[in-house]
Design a protein around this motif. Structure first.
Motif, PDB file in Angstrom:
ATOM      1  N   LYS A  25       0.821  -1.208   0.000  1.00  0.00           N
ATOM      2  CA  LYS A  25       0.000   0.000   0.000  1.00  0.00           C
ATOM      3  C   LYS A  25       0.855   1.258   0.000  1.00  0.00           C
ATOM      4  O   LYS A  25       0.461   2.280  -0.529  1.00  0.00           O
ATOM      5  CB  LYS A  25      -0.939   0.011   1.210  1.00  0.00           C
ATOM      6  CG  LYS A  25      -2.042  -1.002   1.112  1.00  0.00           C
ATOM      7  CD  LYS A  25      -2.965  -0.910   2.303  1.00  0.00           C
ATOM      8  CE  LYS A  25      -4.045  -1.978   2.184  1.00  0.00           C
ATOM      9  NZ  LYS A  25      -4.993  -1.914   3.278  1.00  0.00           N
ATOM     10  N   ALA A  26       2.033   1.159   0.565  1.00  0.00           N
ATOM     11  CA  ALA A  26       2.900   2.335   0.667  1.00  0.00           C
ATOM     12  C   ALA A  26       3.667   2.619  -0.629  1.00  0.00           C
ATOM     13  O   ALA A  26       4.276   3.669  -0.759  1.00  0.00           O
ATOM     14  CB  ALA A  26       3.889   2.157   1.811  1.00  0.00           C
ATOM     15  N   ASP A  27       3.638   1.702  -1.586  1.00  0.00           N
ATOM     16  CA  ASP A  27       4.344   1.931  -2.848  1.00  0.00           C
ATOM     17  C   ASP A  27       3.768   3.147  -3.559  1.00  0.00           C
ATOM     18  O   ASP A  27       2.561   3.393  -3.530  1.00  0.00           O
ATOM     19  CB  ASP A  27       4.238   0.721  -3.773  1.00  0.00           C
ATOM     20  CG  ASP A  27       5.121  -0.436  -3.333  1.00  0.00           C
ATOM     21  OD1 ASP A  27       5.866  -0.280  -2.346  1.00  0.00           O
ATOM     22  OD2 ASP A  27       5.062  -1.493  -3.978  1.00  0.00           O
ATOM     23  N   GLU A  28       4.666   3.900  -4.191  1.00  0.00           N
ATOM     24  CA  GLU A  28       4.260   5.074  -4.956  1.00  0.00           C
ATOM     25  C   GLU A  28       4.626   4.841  -6.417  1.00  0.00           C
ATOM     26  O   GLU A  28       5.626   4.213  -6.720  1.00  0.00           O
ATOM     27  CB  GLU A  28       4.973   6.324  -4.441  1.00  0.00           C
ATOM     28  CG  GLU A  28       4.643   6.637  -2.995  1.00  0.00           C
ATOM     29  CD  GLU A  28       5.419   7.827  -2.474  1.00  0.00           C
ATOM     30  OE1 GLU A  28       5.363   8.898  -3.102  1.00  0.00           O
ATOM     31  OE2 GLU A  28       6.088   7.673  -1.442  1.00  0.00           O
ATOM     32  N   PHE A  29       3.798   5.367  -7.302  1.00  0.00           N
ATOM     33  CA  PHE A  29       3.989   5.160  -8.727  1.00  0.00           C
ATOM     34  C   PHE A  29       4.065   6.505  -9.423  1.00  0.00           C
ATOM     35  O   PHE A  29       3.154   7.317  -9.312  1.00  0.00           O
ATOM     36  CB  PHE A  29       2.844   4.323  -9.295  1.00  0.00           C
ATOM     37  CG  PHE A  29       2.706   3.003  -8.586  1.00  0.00           C
ATOM     38  CD1 PHE A  29       3.466   1.918  -8.983  1.00  0.00           C
ATOM     39  CD2 PHE A  29       1.852   2.860  -7.507  1.00  0.00           C
ATOM     40  CE1 PHE A  29       3.361   0.701  -8.323  1.00  0.00           C
ATOM     41  CE2 PHE A  29       1.737   1.654  -6.843  1.00  0.00           C
ATOM     42  CZ  PHE A  29       2.497   0.576  -7.249  1.00  0.00           C
ATOM     43  N   VAL A  30       5.146   6.717 -10.145  1.00  0.00           N
ATOM     44  CA  VAL A  30       5.368   7.981 -10.837  1.00  0.00           C
ATOM     45  C   VAL A  30       4.862   7.858 -12.267  1.00  0.00           C
ATOM     46  O   VAL A  30       5.167   6.889 -12.957  1.00  0.00           O
ATOM     47  CB  VAL A  30       6.868   8.340 -10.851  1.00  0.00           C
ATOM     48  CG1 VAL A  30       7.123   9.571 -11.691  1.00  0.00           C
ATOM     49  CG2 VAL A  30       7.378   8.527  -9.438  1.00  0.00           C
ATOM     50  N   SER A  31       4.087   8.838 -12.695  1.00  0.00           N
ATOM     51  CA  SER A  31       3.695   8.961 -14.100  1.00  0.00           C
ATOM     52  C   SER A  31       4.059  10.371 -14.532  1.00  0.00           C
ATOM     53  O   SER A  31       3.574  11.348 -13.955  1.00  0.00           O
ATOM     54  CB  SER A  31       2.200   8.731 -14.282  1.00  0.00           C
ATOM     55  OG  SER A  31       1.887   7.377 -14.110  1.00  0.00           O
TER      56      SER A  31
END
Length: 133
Positions: A25-31
């Motif tokens: 849940k703590a993962d972040e995804f850059v776009s």
């Protein structure tokens, strides 16, 4: 102090769709903005993630802005999957062979009018490219 886990996609899928095995849940995804340059992308990474330690996961072309921003980001860990960093490895036999194969395949596709589209493989949850000649 917690360490942020940041995923940077390559071409094709974006955000969490590009990292189907990242389930934390703590993962972040850059776009990145679609028209942004690699330099702008590196600046955005440094601006958004420069002050606290991060583990950066980058795939393919997403590894380029990560590499450029690496001196401005507190990297606690770095994972690059198939990094598109050919220019720093030019001259190596395996890299030159790969570039030659890809160049020939693109030329053949252009010459024959091949059409490619993204495809989702329902049974595995992965996606890929399907080309019709």
């Amino acid at each position: 102090m917690s360490i942020r886990r940041v995923h940077v996609h390559g071409a094709g899928r974006r955000g969490a769709d590009a990292w189907p095995s990242a389930r934390e849940k703590a993962d972040e995804f850059v776009s990145f903005p679609p028209a942004s340059t690699v330099s702008e992308q590196a600046h955005l990474l440094a601006q958004d993630f420069g002050s606290e330690p991060v583990i950066l996961y980058a795939h393919s072309i997403g590894a380029v802005p990560v590499a450029l921003a690496s001196g401005r980001v507190r990297i606690a860990g770095l994972v690059m999957v198939e990094p598109a960093l050919y220019d720093i490895a030019r001259g190596a036999e395996s890299i030159e062979r790969h570039i030659g194969i890809v160049t020939e395949a693109r030329a053949q596709a252009d010459a024959t009018g091949a059409r490619c589209a993204s495809a989702s493989l329902a049974t595995s949850g992965h996606s890929g490219r399907s080309c019709v000649l």
